[in-house]
Design a protein around this motif. Structure first.
Motif, PDB file in Angstrom:
ATOM      1  N   PHE A 370       0.833  -1.202   0.000  1.00 57.15           N
ATOM      2  CA  PHE A 370       0.000   0.000   0.000  1.00 57.15           C
ATOM      3  C   PHE A 370       0.867   1.251   0.000  1.00 57.15           C
ATOM      4  O   PHE A 370       0.609   2.210  -0.745  1.00 57.15           O
ATOM      5  N   ALA A 371       1.894   1.255   0.849  1.00 58.42           N
ATOM      6  CA  ALA A 371       2.765   2.429   0.932  1.00 58.42           C
ATOM      7  C   ALA A 371       3.453   2.691  -0.401  1.00 58.42           C
ATOM      8  O   ALA A 371       3.532   3.845  -0.866  1.00 58.42           O
ATOM      9  N   GLN A 390       0.306  -0.485   9.582  1.00 57.93           N
ATOM     10  CA  GLN A 390      -0.410   0.780   9.468  1.00 57.93           C
ATOM     11  C   GLN A 390       0.239   1.680   8.418  1.00 57.93           C
ATOM     12  O   GLN A 390       1.467   1.780   8.353  1.00 57.93           O
ATOM     13  N   VAL A 391      -0.620   2.347   7.636  1.00 55.81           N
ATOM     14  CA  VAL A 391      -0.149   3.299   6.630  1.00 55.81           C
ATOM     15  C   VAL A 391      -1.009   4.559   6.732  1.00 55.81           C
ATOM     16  O   VAL A 391      -2.239   4.479   6.720  1.00 55.81           O
ATOM     17  N   CYS A 392      -0.365   5.713   6.831  1.00 58.95           N
ATOM     18  CA  CYS A 392      -1.076   6.987   6.819  1.00 58.95           C
ATOM     19  C   CYS A 392      -0.603   7.811   5.632  1.00 58.95           C
ATOM     20  O   CYS A 392       0.597   7.928   5.382  1.00 58.95           O
ATOM     21  N   ALA A 393      -1.579   8.395   4.927  1.00 61.77           N
ATOM     22  CA  ALA A 393      -1.244   9.179   3.740  1.00 61.77           C
ATOM     23  C   ALA A 393      -2.094  10.430   3.694  1.00 61.77           C
ATOM     24  O   ALA A 393      -3.227  10.456   4.193  1.00 61.77           O
ATOM     25  N   ILE A 429      -4.781   3.491   6.735  1.00 65.35           N
ATOM     26  CA  ILE A 429      -4.994   2.124   6.253  1.00 65.35           C
ATOM     27  C   ILE A 429      -4.484   1.152   7.303  1.00 65.35           C
ATOM     28  O   ILE A 429      -3.321   1.201   7.696  1.00 65.35           O
ATOM     29  N   SER A 430      -5.379   0.285   7.766  1.00 62.54           N
ATOM     30  CA  SER A 430      -5.011  -0.748   8.734  1.00 62.54           C
ATOM     31  C   SER A 430      -5.186  -2.106   8.074  1.00 62.54           C
ATOM     32  O   SER A 430      -6.316  -2.504   7.770  1.00 62.54           O
ATOM     33  N   VAL A 431      -4.107  -2.808   7.849  1.00 62.14           N
ATOM     34  CA  VAL A 431      -4.177  -4.119   7.202  1.00 62.14           C
ATOM     35  C   VAL A 431      -4.219  -5.176   8.300  1.00 62.14           C
ATOM     36  O   VAL A 431      -3.229  -5.405   8.988  1.00 62.14           O
ATOM     37  N   SER A 432      -5.372  -5.801   8.461  1.00 66.18           N
ATOM     38  CA  SER A 432      -5.558  -6.692   9.611  1.00 66.18           C
ATOM     39  C   SER A 432      -6.209  -8.021   9.276  1.00 66.18           C
ATOM     40  O   SER A 432      -6.325  -8.873  10.157  1.00 66.18           O
ATOM     41  N   ASN A 433      -6.674  -8.194   8.039  1.00 69.97           N
ATOM     42  CA  ASN A 433      -7.502  -9.352   7.707  1.00 69.97           C
ATOM     43  C   ASN A 433      -6.694 -10.469   7.069  1.00 69.97           C
ATOM     44  O   ASN A 433      -5.963 -10.246   6.094  1.00 69.97           O
ATOM     45  N   ASP A 440      -6.530  -7.998  -3.737  1.00 68.08           N
ATOM     46  CA  ASP A 440      -7.319  -7.024  -2.959  1.00 68.08           C
ATOM     47  C   ASP A 440      -6.568  -5.704  -2.837  1.00 68.08           C
ATOM     48  O   ASP A 440      -7.165  -4.620  -2.952  1.00 68.08           O
ATOM     49  N   VAL A 441      -5.281  -5.774  -2.577  1.00 67.56           N
ATOM     50  CA  VAL A 441      -4.482  -4.554  -2.452  1.00 67.56           C
ATOM     51  C   VAL A 441      -4.467  -3.798  -3.776  1.00 67.56           C
ATOM     52  O   VAL A 441      -4.635  -2.573  -3.811  1.00 67.56           O
ATOM     53  N   THR A 442      -4.279  -4.527  -4.865  1.00 66.37           N
ATOM     54  CA  THR A 442      -4.259  -3.887  -6.179  1.00 66.37           C
ATOM     55  C   THR A 442      -5.599  -3.219  -6.485  1.00 66.37           C
ATOM     56  O   THR A 442      -5.648  -2.067  -6.960  1.00 66.37           O
ATOM     57  N   ARG A 443      -6.716  -3.938  -6.248  1.00 67.84           N
ATOM     58  CA  ARG A 443      -8.046  -3.362  -6.473  1.00 67.84           C
ATOM     59  C   ARG A 443      -8.253  -2.119  -5.622  1.00 67.84           C
ATOM     60  O   ARG A 443      -8.812  -1.108  -6.086  1.00 67.84           O
ATOM     61  N   SER A 444      -7.800  -2.179  -4.375  1.00 68.19           N
ATOM     62  CA  SER A 444      -7.999  -1.060  -3.455  1.00 68.19           C
ATOM     63  C   SER A 444      -7.165   0.149  -3.874  1.00 68.19           C
ATOM     64  O   SER A 444      -7.640   1.293  -3.831  1.00 68.19           O
ATOM     65  N   LEU A 445      -5.930  -0.076  -4.297  1.00 70.98           N
ATOM     66  CA  LEU A 445      -5.102   1.027  -4.774  1.00 70.98           C
ATOM     67  C   LEU A 445      -5.689   1.662  -6.031  1.00 70.98           C
ATOM     68  O   LEU A 445      -5.662   2.893  -6.203  1.00 70.98           O
ATOM     69  N   THR A 446      -6.248   0.838  -6.901  1.00 69.69           N
ATOM     70  CA  THR A 446      -6.892   1.373  -8.108  1.00 69.69           C
ATOM     71  C   THR A 446      -8.067   2.261  -7.725  1.00 69.69           C
ATOM     72  O   THR A 446      -8.279   3.336  -8.310  1.00 69.69           O
ATOM     73  N   ALA A 447      -8.832   1.832  -6.729  1.00 75.46           N
ATOM     74  CA  ALA A 447      -9.966   2.640  -6.256  1.00 75.46           C
ATOM     75  C   ALA A 447      -9.491   3.945  -5.629  1.00 75.46           C
ATOM     76  O   ALA A 447     -10.117   5.000  -5.807  1.00 75.46           O
TER      77      ALA A 447
END
Length: 455
Positions: A370-371, A390-393, A429-433, A440-447
């Motif tokens: 994500f970062a 955790q990622v903050c942007a 962004i909290s990656v916990s699942n 999923d990461v790719t789809r989410s970054l595209t969104a």
């Protein structure tokens, strides 16, 4: 087929369909509270209803209002999904309906709690004779540990809080970093200790050991608790435990670690260095629903000195059947409660030591992805050192960041919430699942990029 079996079959069907929908459904809910209330019906019926019909109505009315928390594209809060073995075990917890208070009442539950507790201590590298209590969540785990700390520190000062309360007793100092989680303050409020004295933290939220040592020296001694954290809620950063614990030990303070999601770093050979020195504390709180991915609700209160938590939490009743070896109720605030250890045991047995480590590594790898993806997105700036999950942007000014967040939720592909960190609005962004995939990461970054481009 009797009414109970029919209801269970109906529930199973709805559950399987819900889980099967997670890959493709919008993450945010589609219906409002008022719409769901109307579907459920406001008036209590006069006549009974068939259990299977009740289950069908509940599931059908609520499904549009469900947020896809368990899917791999929910990153809004630090909440995991539910690992398959733990989910199935949780169904058994409800079916078995065990009283989880006493060894004599449910030997099965007491045995599972004993085994799961020992596995947890081993996995997290904590003292093997520590007490492990299964609470509702990390807030009550912090409450339990801090209650043990409060009473133990007062006993050292010659005051019996269990008998005499707090009025008239010595003041208990509590020191915590500026960026501690709000659950710590809440637990302290419940315990009558008020707000902690705040110690300077660095830009990532890590407590400054020199400032801690100075703050401790400025006090007058007496009962003292130092609260550290494993995993800052924004940056994911870990306090420098070896130095901070050393400073607290020099002052004779009790050291408690709030490790709601970060304590699990100890289970990964790759990330265990983040918790170096953490095992030298006196108590630790974490949440198995977060990084371990068991169902709600399941916090863990771990206390080095079992007698301290028993003194704070234990109770006696003439009608209870007490065991000389101790009972589950001796370590938690509640009497009536779910058999939480069943799901923890199932998750640990299913994953094994290497599986838990791999789970931690995978979550961290997704956070790093994500970062990297955000860093390559026009207008986005990653604001934290991504050391864990955790990622903050930010996306320019606060107004634009909020517009990106709003557009992202409208898009529905992923759920990522906003926060305020160091005085500015951020996407957190909290990656916990456990079920989050590279796709999923790719789809989410595209969104995110769609949302950013339109904001």
């Amino acid at each position: 087929m009797d009414a109970r079996e029919a209801a269970l079959r109906q529930a199973h069907g709805h559950a399987v369909r819900w889980l099967a929908s997670l890959d493709d459904r919008r993450v945010p809910a589609r219906a409002s509270v008022d719409e769901i209330v109307r579907a459920l019906g406001r008036e209590l019926p006069d006549a009974p209803s068939a259990p299977a019909d009740v289950v069908d109505l509940l599931a059908s009315a609520c499904e549009p209002g469900l947020t896809a928390f368990p899917c791999g594209r929910f990153y809004g809060f630090v909440v995991g999904g539910t690992e398959p073995a733990a989910l199935a075990a949780d169904w058994l917890v409800s079916a078995w309906d065990q009283n989880s208070v006493m060894r004599a009442a449910s030997p099965a539950y007491a045995a599972v709690e004993e085994v799961a507790g020992a596995w947890l201590l081993d996995l997290l590298g904590l003292p093997g004779d520590s007490a492990v209590g299964f609470t509702t969540g990390a807030t009550m785990a912090n409450f339990t540990c801090l209650a043990a700390a409060r009473d133990a520190e007062l006993r050292r000062a010659g005051w019996n809080a269990a008998r005499d309360g707090l009025t008239g007793g010595p003041a208990v100092r509590v020191l915590a970093g500026e960026d501690r989680h709000m659950a710590v303050d809440l637990a302290l409020r419940y315990l009558g200790l008020g707000r902690p004295e705040l110690v300077t933290a660095d830009g990532q939220g890590r407590i400054d050991p020199a400032a801690l040592r100075q703050a401790l020296a400025a006090g007058e001694g007496g009962p003292t608790i130092v609260v550290l954290q494993a995993g800052d809620i924004h940056s994911g950063a870990f306090d420098p435990f070896a130095e901070a614990v050393g400073a607290a030990r020099e002052a004779g303070a009790w050291v408690h670690v709030d490790g709601a999601f970060g304590l699990w770093a100890a289970a990964s050979p790759r990330y265990a260095h983040l918790t170096a020195g953490c095992a030298d504390a006196d108590s630790w709180a974490t949440d198995a629903h977060k990084t371990l991915n068991v169902p709600y609700d399941c916090g863990l209160a771990l206390v080095r000195d079992p007698s301290a938590v028993r003194a704070a939490m234990g109770l006696r009743g003439d009608y209870l059947i007490h065991d000389e070896q101790g009972d589950p109720v001796d370590k938690v605030p509640e009497l009536s409660r779910r058999g939480r250890a069943f799901t923890v045991w199932a998750a640990l047995r299913s994953l094994g030591r290497s599986g838990v480590g791999d789970l931690v590594d995978r979550l961290c790898r997704h956070a790093t992805a994500f970062a990297a993806g955000l860093a390559a997105t026009d207008g986005a700036t990653v604001l934290n050192d991504v050391v864990f999950t955790q990622v903050c942007a930010g996306f320019g000014d606060d107004d634009r960041t909020d517009r990106v967040l709003a557009r992202l939720l409208d898009d529905g592909t992923a759920w990522i919430s906003g926060s305020t960190w160091h005085g500015r609005r951020v996407m957190r962004i909290s990656v916990s699942n456990w079920s989050t995939t590279d796709a999923d990461v790719t789809r989410s970054l595209t969104a995110i990029r769609r949302a950013s481009a339109g904001a």
